[in-house]
Design an enzyme around this catalytic site. Sequence first.
Site, PDB file in Angstrom:
ATOM      1  N   ASP A   1      -5.620 -17.949 -29.209  1.00  0.00           N
ATOM      2  CA  ASP A   1      -4.416 -17.400 -29.841  1.00  0.00           C
ATOM      3  C   ASP A   1      -3.997 -18.362 -30.948  1.00  0.00           C
ATOM      4  O   ASP A   1      -4.482 -19.493 -31.001  1.00  0.00           O
ATOM      5  CB  ASP A   1      -3.282 -17.278 -28.794  1.00  0.00           C
ATOM      6  CG  ASP A   1      -2.285 -16.170 -29.110  1.00  0.00           C
ATOM      7  OD1 ASP A   1      -2.255 -15.169 -28.388  1.00  0.00           O
ATOM      8  OD2 ASP A   1      -1.525 -16.317 -30.102  1.00  0.00           O
TER       9      ASP A   1
ATOM     10  N   ASN B   1      -8.019  -8.281 -27.727  1.00  0.00           N
ATOM     11  CA  ASN B   1      -6.685  -7.869 -27.273  1.00  0.00           C
ATOM     12  C   ASN B   1      -5.570  -8.162 -28.284  1.00  0.00           C
ATOM     13  O   ASN B   1      -4.552  -7.478 -28.271  1.00  0.00           O
ATOM     14  CB  ASN B   1      -6.386  -8.589 -25.944  1.00  0.00           C
ATOM     15  CG  ASN B   1      -4.963  -8.373 -25.509  1.00  0.00           C
ATOM     16  OD1 ASN B   1      -4.599  -7.293 -25.061  1.00  0.00           O
ATOM     17  ND2 ASN B   1      -4.116  -9.388 -25.671  1.00  0.00           N
TER      18      ASN B   1
ATOM     19  N   TYR C   1      -0.016   0.102 -38.072  1.00  0.00           N
ATOM     20  CA  TYR C   1      -0.418  -0.106 -36.671  1.00  0.00           C
ATOM     21  C   TYR C   1      -1.220   1.091 -36.165  1.00  0.00           C
ATOM     22  O   TYR C   1      -2.310   0.932 -35.614  1.00  0.00           O
ATOM     23  CB  TYR C   1       0.841  -0.302 -35.826  1.00  0.00           C
ATOM     24  CG  TYR C   1       0.589  -0.591 -34.364  1.00  0.00           C
ATOM     25  CD1 TYR C   1       0.187  -1.857 -33.948  1.00  0.00           C
ATOM     26  CD2 TYR C   1       0.751   0.386 -33.389  1.00  0.00           C
ATOM     27  CE1 TYR C   1      -0.040  -2.141 -32.609  1.00  0.00           C
ATOM     28  CE2 TYR C   1       0.524   0.115 -32.053  1.00  0.00           C
ATOM     29  CZ  TYR C   1       0.136  -1.143 -31.669  1.00  0.00           C
ATOM     30  OH  TYR C   1      -0.095  -1.420 -30.337  1.00  0.00           O
TER      31      TYR C   1
ATOM     32  N   LYS D   1      -5.077   1.201 -34.987  1.00  0.00           N
ATOM     33  CA  LYS D   1      -5.421   1.484 -33.586  1.00  0.00           C
ATOM     34  C   LYS D   1      -6.305   2.731 -33.475  1.00  0.00           C
ATOM     35  O   LYS D   1      -7.145   2.815 -32.567  1.00  0.00           O
ATOM     36  CB  LYS D   1      -4.145   1.642 -32.753  1.00  0.00           C
ATOM     37  CG  LYS D   1      -3.377   0.337 -32.576  1.00  0.00           C
ATOM     38  CD  LYS D   1      -4.191  -0.684 -31.801  1.00  0.00           C
ATOM     39  CE  LYS D   1      -3.445  -1.968 -31.545  1.00  0.00           C
ATOM     40  NZ  LYS D   1      -4.236  -2.958 -30.802  1.00  0.00           N
TER      41      LYS D   1
ATOM     42  N   THR E   1       6.334  -6.495 -23.067  1.00  0.00           N
ATOM     43  CA  THR E   1       5.786  -7.758 -23.575  1.00  0.00           C
ATOM     44  C   THR E   1       6.643  -8.201 -24.754  1.00  0.00           C
ATOM     45  O   THR E   1       7.549  -7.480 -25.178  1.00  0.00           O
ATOM     46  CB  THR E   1       4.338  -7.564 -24.083  1.00  0.00           C
ATOM     47  OG1 THR E   1       4.395  -6.695 -25.214  1.00  0.00           O
ATOM     48  CG2 THR E   1       3.417  -6.981 -23.033  1.00  0.00           C
TER      49      THR E   1
END
Length: 268
Positions: free
Chosen positions: A37, A90, A160, A164, A195
């Site tokens: 990350d 991810n 986004y 995706k 999250t």
Amino acid sequence: MVLEKKCAVITGSAGGIGRATAVEMARQGARGVVVTDIDVENARKTVELVEEAGGNATFIPGDLRKPEEIKALMDTAAGTYGGIDILVNNAGLLEPNLTDDASIEGLPLEVWDMIMDVNLKAVWLASRYAYPYLRKSAEPVILNAGSVASYNAYPANMAYSASKAGVVALTKMLALELSDDNIRCVAYSPGAVETTMLSKYLDAAEDRSAVERGLSATHLARRDPLLGQPWEVAKLICFLASGDALFINGSSHMVDGGALAWRGSRGA
Ligand SMILES: NC(=O)c1ccc[n+]([C@@H]2O[C@H](COP(=O)([O-])OP(=O)(O)OC[C@H]3O[C@@H](n4cnc5c(N)ncnc54)[C@H](O)[C@@H]3O)[C@@H](O)[C@H]2O)c1
């Protein structure tokens, strides 16, 4: 212990779904988990949590906007654990978390590019650079983060959603392209999961609780909590990575409380 002897690289594992997946993989017997990350502090916390769960984890920094860092990441990961069996692409970014204006006229070009770079191009590059190692694995698999936004439009999600949807298409292409090497490629597509990404999205809304109620009202699964939890996605990822899922390939799997199964909303 369905992931026994497996080594996994999980991008975007400083928190949220990536962190939950790292810990769950350790619980399911993974031999090594590579946490990567740009958020160094929280990534190190994930390493601690994996170790507390009885697993082995290594933090390898890497910015997914930089191809040379993605290559170095895969080479170092494979060197650390003697190979790569599972790649989880991810990491992800959402435009309302990066700009105040995600409208067609307002979205800054650099935000569009950053989202495409991290959400889509890095999936391709990480797969490319992990490929020499994955092809040597007995049961190799690439797992990619799709979304309900791969399929449906949501407000302020233009880059986004496009990225995706691209992930779902790329997943099929990778499954085809890598099939001669027996490498599976599968997508997981979450709905609203609690999250940092989701809470920043809600914070950016004019009426936070109205948006939260609206999202959870699309869920057919009525339980407490109404929103999805990171561990629920992690369980799906671990199953898709396991030897029990060898007939699953090129597909995208919803984990969305039934949000895409219908066109309605139950009210909150
Ligand atoms: N949370 C949801 O409701 C939801 C819904 C559908 C899909 N998803 C997808 O699931 C995945 C995980 O989401 P999450 O909710 O856990 O998000 P999160 O924001 O908690 O985690 C994403 C991680 O990606 C990292 N990242 C961002 N840019 C990076 C870069 N350039 N290089 C390396 N790492 C980088 C971030 O630092 C962060 O730790 C994402 O792809 C997201 O789009 C999430």
